[in-house]
Design a protein around this motif. Structure first.
Motif, PDB file in Angstrom:
ATOM      1  N   ALA A  70       0.829  -1.205   0.000  1.00 19.81           N
ATOM      2  CA  ALA A  70       0.000   0.000   0.000  1.00 19.81           C
ATOM      3  C   ALA A  70       0.864   1.257   0.000  1.00 19.81           C
ATOM      4  O   ALA A  70       0.552   2.241  -0.689  1.00 19.81           O
ATOM      5  CB  ALA A  70      -0.927  -0.011   1.213  1.00 19.81           C
ATOM      6  N   GLN A  71       1.953   1.241   0.748  1.00 21.22           N
ATOM      7  CA  GLN A  71       2.838   2.399   0.787  1.00 21.22           C
ATOM      8  C   GLN A  71       3.520   2.620  -0.560  1.00 21.22           C
ATOM      9  O   GLN A  71       3.695   3.758  -1.010  1.00 21.22           O
ATOM     10  CB  GLN A  71       3.883   2.209   1.890  1.00 21.22           C
ATOM     11  CG  GLN A  71       3.286   2.244   3.293  1.00 21.22           C
ATOM     12  CD  GLN A  71       4.257   1.780   4.361  1.00 21.22           C
ATOM     13  OE1 GLN A  71       5.422   1.483   4.063  1.00 21.22           O
ATOM     14  NE2 GLN A  71       3.784   1.701   5.598  1.00 21.22           N
ATOM     15  N   GLN A  72       3.885   1.523  -1.236  1.00 22.21           N
ATOM     16  CA  GLN A  72       4.516   1.655  -2.554  1.00 22.21           C
ATOM     17  C   GLN A  72       3.530   2.225  -3.572  1.00 22.21           C
ATOM     18  O   GLN A  72       3.886   3.104  -4.367  1.00 22.21           O
ATOM     19  CB  GLN A  72       5.024   0.292  -3.018  1.00 22.21           C
ATOM     20  CG  GLN A  72       6.156  -0.272  -2.184  1.00 22.21           C
ATOM     21  CD  GLN A  72       6.492  -1.705  -2.561  1.00 22.21           C
ATOM     22  OE1 GLN A  72       5.966  -2.239  -3.541  1.00 22.21           O
ATOM     23  NE2 GLN A  72       7.361  -2.339  -1.776  1.00 22.21           N
ATOM     24  N   LYS A  86       1.406  10.362  -2.817  1.00 20.68           N
ATOM     25  CA  LYS A  86       0.018  10.817  -2.641  1.00 20.68           C
ATOM     26  C   LYS A  86      -0.127  11.398  -1.242  1.00 20.68           C
ATOM     27  O   LYS A  86       0.176  10.733  -0.254  1.00 20.68           O
ATOM     28  CB  LYS A  86      -0.969   9.667  -2.850  1.00 20.68           C
ATOM     29  CG  LYS A  86      -0.779   8.913  -4.162  1.00 20.68           C
ATOM     30  CD  LYS A  86      -0.952   9.799  -5.373  1.00 20.68           C
ATOM     31  CE  LYS A  86      -0.782   9.012  -6.668  1.00 20.68           C
ATOM     32  NZ  LYS A  86      -0.895   9.880  -7.859  1.00 20.68           N
ATOM     33  N   THR A  87      -0.603  12.613  -1.170  1.00 15.06           N
ATOM     34  CA  THR A  87      -0.580  13.335   0.105  1.00 15.06           C
ATOM     35  C   THR A  87      -1.931  13.432   0.792  1.00 15.06           C
ATOM     36  O   THR A  87      -2.022  14.040   1.857  1.00 15.06           O
ATOM     37  CB  THR A  87      -0.037  14.759  -0.130  1.00 15.06           C
ATOM     38  OG1 THR A  87      -0.886  15.425  -1.079  1.00 15.06           O
ATOM     39  CG2 THR A  87       1.392  14.704  -0.656  1.00 15.06           C
ATOM     40  N   GLN A 108      -4.864   8.641  -2.347  1.00 16.41           N
ATOM     41  CA  GLN A 108      -4.373   7.328  -1.952  1.00 16.41           C
ATOM     42  C   GLN A 108      -5.380   6.236  -2.302  1.00 16.41           C
ATOM     43  O   GLN A 108      -5.016   5.188  -2.852  1.00 16.41           O
ATOM     44  CB  GLN A 108      -4.073   7.329  -0.441  1.00 16.41           C
ATOM     45  CG  GLN A 108      -2.887   8.188  -0.059  1.00 16.41           C
ATOM     46  CD  GLN A 108      -2.730   8.312   1.448  1.00 16.41           C
ATOM     47  OE1 GLN A 108      -3.681   8.098   2.215  1.00 16.41           O
ATOM     48  NE2 GLN A 108      -1.532   8.678   1.899  1.00 16.41           N
ATOM     49  N   ALA A 109      -6.650   6.483  -1.995  1.00 19.14           N
ATOM     50  CA  ALA A 109      -7.684   5.495  -2.318  1.00 19.14           C
ATOM     51  C   ALA A 109      -7.796   5.298  -3.823  1.00 19.14           C
ATOM     52  O   ALA A 109      -7.947   4.171  -4.320  1.00 19.14           O
ATOM     53  CB  ALA A 109      -9.027   5.929  -1.732  1.00 19.14           C
ATOM     54  N   SER A 158      -4.396  -0.310   6.246  1.00 17.90           N
ATOM     55  CA  SER A 158      -2.982  -0.281   6.620  1.00 17.90           C
ATOM     56  C   SER A 158      -2.427   1.138   6.595  1.00 17.90           C
ATOM     57  O   SER A 158      -1.410   1.420   7.234  1.00 17.90           O
ATOM     58  CB  SER A 158      -2.177  -1.176   5.678  1.00 17.90           C
ATOM     59  OG  SER A 158      -2.018  -0.572   4.398  1.00 17.90           O
ATOM     60  N   LEU A 159      -3.092   2.037   5.853  1.00 10.78           N
ATOM     61  CA  LEU A 159      -2.699   3.450   5.819  1.00 10.78           C
ATOM     62  C   LEU A 159      -3.436   4.272   6.862  1.00 10.78           C
ATOM     63  O   LEU A 159      -3.242   5.488   6.940  1.00 10.78           O
ATOM     64  CB  LEU A 159      -2.972   4.029   4.426  1.00 10.78           C
ATOM     65  CG  LEU A 159      -2.241   3.361   3.260  1.00 10.78           C
ATOM     66  CD1 LEU A 159      -2.714   3.953   1.935  1.00 10.78           C
ATOM     67  CD2 LEU A 159      -0.730   3.506   3.403  1.00 10.78           C
TER      68      LEU A 159
END
Length: 790
Positions: free
Chosen positions: A485-487, A492-493, A498-499, A550-551
């Protein structure tokens, strides 16, 4: 009289002329019927049907050609062999389903006989596989026997046609090629059998059929075939209405229910629900292959234009834990006391949201889902219902329900014995927030959302709202999911970007299939994300849900139904069992829960929002101002589209096809069919051209064919001179060429009485000359091709 089936020549028995063509057509038709049923996939692992049907066709076909063999004996032997062949073909599945059963035939019979008597066999898929193998042994054998022995192919095709019709009615996907093959092969078999019987009848009467009589027969057959295909292409359907809606209590519906349960057996007897649908579940299981079914669940119609996504919410899933198939998202049974909802009374919520639009929808629930018979379905966020109901909320996990209203409505249940069935009207709201507004929503989440953000050790919620995730997934799997998910969201801020990044990643990197590869002992989501990369909506929604949590983003999954398809005759949308769906929702402060669509099945697309800047998804109602239910621009509703259309985000993979198989655009089969029609029409034109009705037409065709064969006429050359030259260069054609030139000259230049008498003689000479000219033309073309290749 000598048998029509065999001629004794020098002590041997020779099959009748044309029997091999009949045999080939029978085997091809058997292959089409068997493969159509395998594609329908009534029962998993049914590929053995093809081999069984072809084996029966070969065995019964050979027996049919042995005339001394009595018909009764041959049919009895084939019938007695059917159960043995079915056991042989199903043996692997039988042993796999019941490893403790003995492997020998007698032992299997002893093990299964009590199951048959008790009714347990009706609940076992492998028993249906056995019955299918048994049936296709009889279908293949019957078709071969009727066509080759009794010369009654129509009688032989009938059982297979019934099965084929069942495939088309219940599983129409990927059947277009089989429909075309069935039409062409069946008509060809009927025409060929009729033609052979005509030849035999003429032979018994000692009547010689002319070449043109044969041409007339096949011309008529091709015309019938072309007309049949054109009718199927261009005529509208006899009915565009799904008649199962009007036949809910009929015997047809009961038969359909039985067929649908072949892959989804339910207990029979007291207490079993016979008026419920399948497909919808109360959890999100990442299991093995699944089978879509086509039973109608409900119909609906919006009161007016609706721009929101037509996703019908059933259960909000916020809890993660262990299930029968491993880690899964679940409906949270740890609920607060239920809240009664009075009829036509506005529901009070603890939070109010910006950018909301209203919608009204009338729902006719015909067959409530068996997994949640009490649930009332609706779109968006419920505001009012025209019947009394009960609201269930799991928000906060122990926090008291605020006096000012509900934080979330996770399940809406009907009262009394009616449950979720019948007709009801709901008023709802849906978000019209644009992308820029969602990006600016921030992360100031209220405390009651903490459980929706928890991801075991990857994210630590406040101590007061600990989510029970013990035993959900192993720590190393959670870590791999968090790292992925982080990769994916690097750079993305804000939560919205992010979604959206995770949604786009899943849609573009993974393949939709109803038959995902088995993960074995591994965690199914871990295997899906990093190894198999193939799955259905439950896989995609679970992956996105875990990655978002996870984020630290508040996330839930929703089990419900997609938009279904619009029926013009009903003027309503029809939702079927195959429309059962799972999607993802993310919470944004001030705007509430916003849906996302990670499943790239060619039927669901990313939901368009105001300011998205992208084109509307194919099939979106909101993008078509003339469509029923179209709403404000940019807010995409995502109804089903025609099968086979490609999603540009899928790298050429679309629809509900197999694992990663490329699919051609929907227009390709139509183009191929039109090409075949043009070819058939071309053959008809050629046949008419080679059958002139006058001596002048015969002579003009003679000169053209001779020129193509390399014998060109000279300027000023008379017909008699050209005929003599043609006879010199083609000695084998000297007789008919000379007669045709002589009779054409008389027909063209002699007095009328002599010309009419010469007309028929010229046409007879042409019938003898025509095959010789065609053979000469073929030899010339063959020599040119060989020379070119060299």
């Amino acid at each position: 009289m000598q048998s029509a089936w065999s001629d004794r020549v020098r002590g041997t028995v020779r099959p009748p002329r044309g029997v091999w063509v009949t045999a080939c057509l029978v085997l091809l038709l058997t292959l089409a019927l068997a493969n159509s049923t395998v594609t329908a996939n009534w029962v998993p692992d049914s590929s053995s049907l093809t081999l069984v049907a072809l084996g029966a066709g070969l065995l019964f076909g050979l027996a049919a050609l042995i005339r001394p063999l009595p018909a009764g004996v041959a049919l009895l032997v084939g019938l007695l062999a059917a159960p043995l062949v079915a056991v042989w073909a199903s043996h692997g599945a039988l042993v796999h389903a019941h490893p403790s059963d003995p492997g020998d035939l007698l032992g299997l019979a002893r093990a299964w006989w009590p199951r048959v008597l008790s009714g347990d066999a009706a609940l076992d898929n492998v028993s249906y596989l056995y019955l299918l193998n048994l049936g296709f042994w009889l279908i293949g054998g019957w078709l071969a026997w009727c066509s080759l022995r009794w010369r009654q192919p129509l009688l032989g095709v009938a059982p297979g046609a019934v099965v084929f019709a069942g495939n088309l009615l219940n599983f129409p996907d990927q059947q277009n090629g089989y429909v075309l093959s069935f039409l062409i092969l069946t008509l060809s078999l009927l025409l060929w059998s009729t033609y052979q019987r005509s030849l035999e009848s003429a032979g018994r009467r000692q009547v010689r059929l002319s070449g043109d009589a044969r041409w007339d027969f096949w011309e008529s057959g091709v015309l019938v075939l072309v007309g049949l295909v054109l009718l199927g292409l261009f005529l509208p359907p006899l009915s565009t209405t799904d008649r199962t809606i009007d036949l809910q209590n009929s015997a047809f519906r009961g038969w359909a229910d039985l067929q649908e349960r072949l892959n989804h057996p339910v207990p029979l007897g007291a207490g079993a629900a016979t008026g419920n649908s399948i497909g919808f579940t109360s959890d999100v299981r990442m299991g093995g292959p699944i089978q879509r079914t086509s039973g109608v669940v409900f119909t609906y119609k919006f009161d007016n234009a609706n721009g929101g996504p037509a996703y019908f919410r059933g259960l909000n899933l916020s809890r993660t834990g262990r299930g029968p198939t491993g880690p899964e998202w679940k409906y949270n049974e740890i609920v607060q006391p239920s809240v009664p909802i009075a009829k036509d009374t506005a529901i009070s919520y603890a939070e109010s949201y910006q950018e909301q639009a209203q919608a009204g929808v009338r729902i006719q629930m015909l067959k409530p889902p068996g997994a949640a018979q009490d649930v009332i379905f609706y779109t968006g966020q419920l505001q009012k219902l025209d019947r009394a109901a009960v609201a269930h909320s799991s928000r906060g996990y122990g926090q008291p329900i605020p006096s000012r209203g509900l934080y979330t409505l996770d399940r809406l249940s009907g009262l009394d014995g009616q449950g979720g069935s019948g007709s009801y009207h709901v008023n709802t709201t849906y978000s019209t927030a644009g992308e820029d507004q969602l990006r600016a929503a921030g992360t100031d989440y209220p405390a009651w959302l903490e459980p929706y953000r928890a991801f075991s050790n990857a994210y630590q919620p406040s101590q007061a709202a600990t989510l029970p995730t013990q035993g959900y997934r192993r720590p190393e799997v959670l870590q791999r999911i968090a790292q992925l998910a982080q990769q994916v969201t690097a750079g993305k801020t804000n939560p919205y970007d992010q979604a959206q990044a995770i949604e786009a990643y899943l849609r573009s990197t993974y393949t939709y299939t109803l038959s995902p590869p088995s993960p074995g002992p591994d965690d199914p989501l871990d295997y899906f994300l990093f190894t198999g990369k193939q799955g259905y909506c439950e896989y995609f929604a679970s992956a996105m849900g875990d990655m978002l949590r996870s984020l630290g983003l508040p996330t839930r999954l929703v089990n419900g139904y997609g938009p279904g398809t619009y029926d013009e005759k009903l003027d309503r949308f029809v939702v079927k069992e195959s429309d059962a769906h799972t999607w993802v929702e993310v919470y944004f402060p001030s705007y509430g829960w916003i849906p996302f669509e990670p499943t790239p099945d060619g039927q669901y697309f990313p939901i368009q929002r105001a300011g998205a800047g992208a084109g509307c998804a194919p099939g979106s109602i909101a993008c078509d101002p003339n469509a029923v239910g179209a709403g404000n621009g940019g807010l995409g509703s995502t109804p089903r589209i025609a099968p086979g259309l490609l999603d540009p985000n899928l790298n050429g993979v679309a629809g509900t096809g197999g694992a990663g198989a490329s699919r051609l655009p929907a227009a390709s089969p139509l183009l191929l069919l039109l090409l075949a029609l043009f070819l058939a029409l071309g053959l008809l034109f050629l046949s008419r051209y080679l059958r002139p009705g006058t001596a002048d037409g015969a002579w003009s065709r003679t000169r053209r064919l001779a020129a193509l064969a390399g014998i060109r006429g000279s300027p000023g050359e008379t017909p008699l001179e050209f005929g003599r030259r043609l006879a010199r260069e083609m000695p084998e054609a000297a007789g008919p060429a000379g007669r045709l030139a002589d009779r054409f000259t008389l027909a063209a230049y002699a007095p009328r009485q002599l010309a009419e008498a010469a007309e028929d003689a010229a046409l007879e000479a042409w019938l003898e000359l025509r095959p010789l000219l065609l053979r000469r033309l073929k030899d010339r073309l063959t020599r040119r091709r060989v020379a070119y290749s060299a």
